[in-house]
Motif scaffolding. Structure first.
Motif, PDB file in Angstrom:
ATOM      1  N   PRO A  62      36.407  36.998  57.465  1.00  0.00           N
ATOM      2  CA  PRO A  62      35.262  36.105  57.229  1.00  0.00           C
ATOM      3  C   PRO A  62      34.623  35.628  58.526  1.00  0.00           C
ATOM      4  CG  PRO A  62      37.104  35.506  55.811  1.00  0.00           C
ATOM      5  CD  PRO A  62      37.633  36.491  56.806  1.00  0.00           C
ATOM      6  N   VAL A  65      32.436  38.467  59.990  1.00  0.00           N
ATOM      7  CA  VAL A  65      31.142  38.559  59.303  1.00  0.00           C
ATOM      8  C   VAL A  65      30.235  37.422  59.719  1.00  0.00           C
ATOM      9  CG1 VAL A  65      30.003  38.460  57.059  1.00  0.00           C
ATOM     10  CG2 VAL A  65      32.086  39.826  57.335  1.00  0.00           C
ATOM     11  N   ALA A  66      30.766  36.210  59.753  1.00  0.00           N
ATOM     12  CA  ALA A  66      29.958  35.039  60.107  1.00  0.00           C
ATOM     13  C   ALA A  66      29.399  35.153  61.521  1.00  0.00           C
ATOM     14  CB  ALA A  66      30.800  33.765  59.970  1.00  0.00           C
ATOM     15  N   ASN A 100      36.591  43.631  48.389  1.00  0.00           N
ATOM     16  CA  ASN A 100      36.410  42.816  49.595  1.00  0.00           C
ATOM     17  C   ASN A 100      35.021  43.012  50.203  1.00  0.00           C
ATOM     18  OD1 ASN A 100      38.929  41.252  50.779  1.00  0.00           O
ATOM     19  ND2 ASN A 100      39.720  43.024  49.670  1.00  0.00           N
ATOM     20  N   TYR A 101      34.538  44.240  50.219  1.00  0.00           N
ATOM     21  CA  TYR A 101      33.227  44.494  50.813  1.00  0.00           C
ATOM     22  C   TYR A 101      32.100  43.920  49.971  1.00  0.00           C
ATOM     23  CZ  TYR A 101      35.911  47.744  53.670  1.00  0.00           C
ATOM     24  OH  TYR A 101      36.840  48.302  54.512  1.00  0.00           O
ATOM     25  N   SER A 103      31.886  41.200  48.654  1.00  0.00           N
ATOM     26  CA  SER A 103      31.748  39.761  48.864  1.00  0.00           C
ATOM     27  C   SER A 103      30.825  39.418  50.023  1.00  0.00           C
ATOM     28  CB  SER A 103      33.131  39.137  49.134  1.00  0.00           C
ATOM     29  OG  SER A 103      34.026  39.374  48.068  1.00  0.00           O
ATOM     30  N   TYR A 104      30.381  40.427  50.783  1.00  0.00           N
ATOM     31  CA  TYR A 104      29.635  40.165  52.012  1.00  0.00           C
ATOM     32  C   TYR A 104      28.368  41.019  52.074  1.00  0.00           C
ATOM     33  CZ  TYR A 104      34.068  38.066  53.414  1.00  0.00           C
ATOM     34  OH  TYR A 104      35.217  37.295  53.470  1.00  0.00           O
TER      35      TYR A 104
END
Length: 268
Positions: A62, A65-66, A100-101, A103-104
């Motif tokens: 996370p 990504v952020a 998982n992917y 989610s972003y």
């Protein structure tokens, strides 16, 4: 247009520098787009970071990504920063990775086969003691996994599709029809492959994939893009112009990039 969609940074444990360093290197080298695509965590593992010198931990994802999204905003007007990830492909765990992917807001996901029969493709001694038959089976298993990754629908780009030759150049001379079958499937499923210049850092030298594979890929309508696979900011965009020229000589007229998983074509 000049771009590089395959870069890493310190979180994977075997690359040097911060994400910002790769963006600054891209600006210095005149790129219009820089994609950040560090190694995916081992999402199916019970441990957070079972291989700290190979990939980031699940808890790091996370924040990764952020950070990319924050830098994307910060560098607007200077260079376009895209959010990507280089994903391992394990068929038995594909759905875990897919969830998982989803989610972003990834611009693209690179699917790369790094393990065959549970052994890393870059393990230098993995070929020692194998018979010719075993070597053939290993190569065919590798391309079967790449074919499965193309069929999975998880990826926009397939990474370094002959990288098993990295520390074993003889890999290329193992004769099998598996490679051609795989390229045909990649073309049918309309997935792009990258020209990856990190072969320069391995025993094999040159790029992934080799010219004869690119010629075959063209015959099956496979789309292409560019990635340095930089693990050091100094390699960002390495050999971009040489790759562009070689692709023209082979007969490619365009290559592709992705934003929000939508594909765009630009003349080579």
């Amino acid at each position: 247009m000049k771009f590089d969609f395959h870069t890493h940074h310190h979180r994977c444990g075997h690359a040097r520098g911060e994400i910002r360093d790769y963006i600054e290197a891209a600006i210095k080298n005149g790129l219009d787009i820089i994609g950040i695509s560090d190694h995916s965590p081992h999402f199916a593992s019970e441990e957070d970071q079972p291989f700290p010198l190979i990939t980031m931990g699940k808890s790091h994802f996370p924040e990764y990504v952020a950070e990319v999204l924050q830098l994307k905003e910060e560098y607007k007007g200077k260079i376009e920063v895209l959010l990507g990830v280089e994903s391992d492909f394990f068929p038995e765990h594909a759905e875990v990775y897919r969830r998982n992917y989803e989610s972003y807001p990834f611009d693209y996901v690179i699917g790369s086969v790094h393990y065959v029969d549970g052994i890393n493709i870059f393990k230098k001694d993995r070929w020692e003691g194998l018979s010719n038959k075993q070597k053939l089976v290993t190569k065919e298993t590798y391309y079967d996994l790449i074919e499965q990754s193309a069929r999975s629908g998880m990826f926009q780009i397939l990474g370094h599709i002959d990288a098993m030759k990295g520390f074993y150049p003889e890999f290329s001379s193992i004769q099998t029809e598996a490679l051609e079958r795989t390229l045909k499937v990649i073309g049918e499923y309309d997935i792009a492959i990258e020209i990856n210049t990190s072969g320069n850092t391995k025993y094999c030298g040159g790029w992934y994939p080799a010219d004869d594979i690119l010629e075959m890929a063209l015959s099956y309508g496979v789309k292409v893009t560019f990635g340095s696979d930089a693990h050091d900011p100094e390699r960002v965009g390495e050999d971009f112009e040489a790759v562009r020229q070689r692709l023209k000589e082979i007969g490619f007229q365009e290559w592709v990039y992705f934003k929000e998983k939508q594909r765009f074509s630009v003349p080579i």
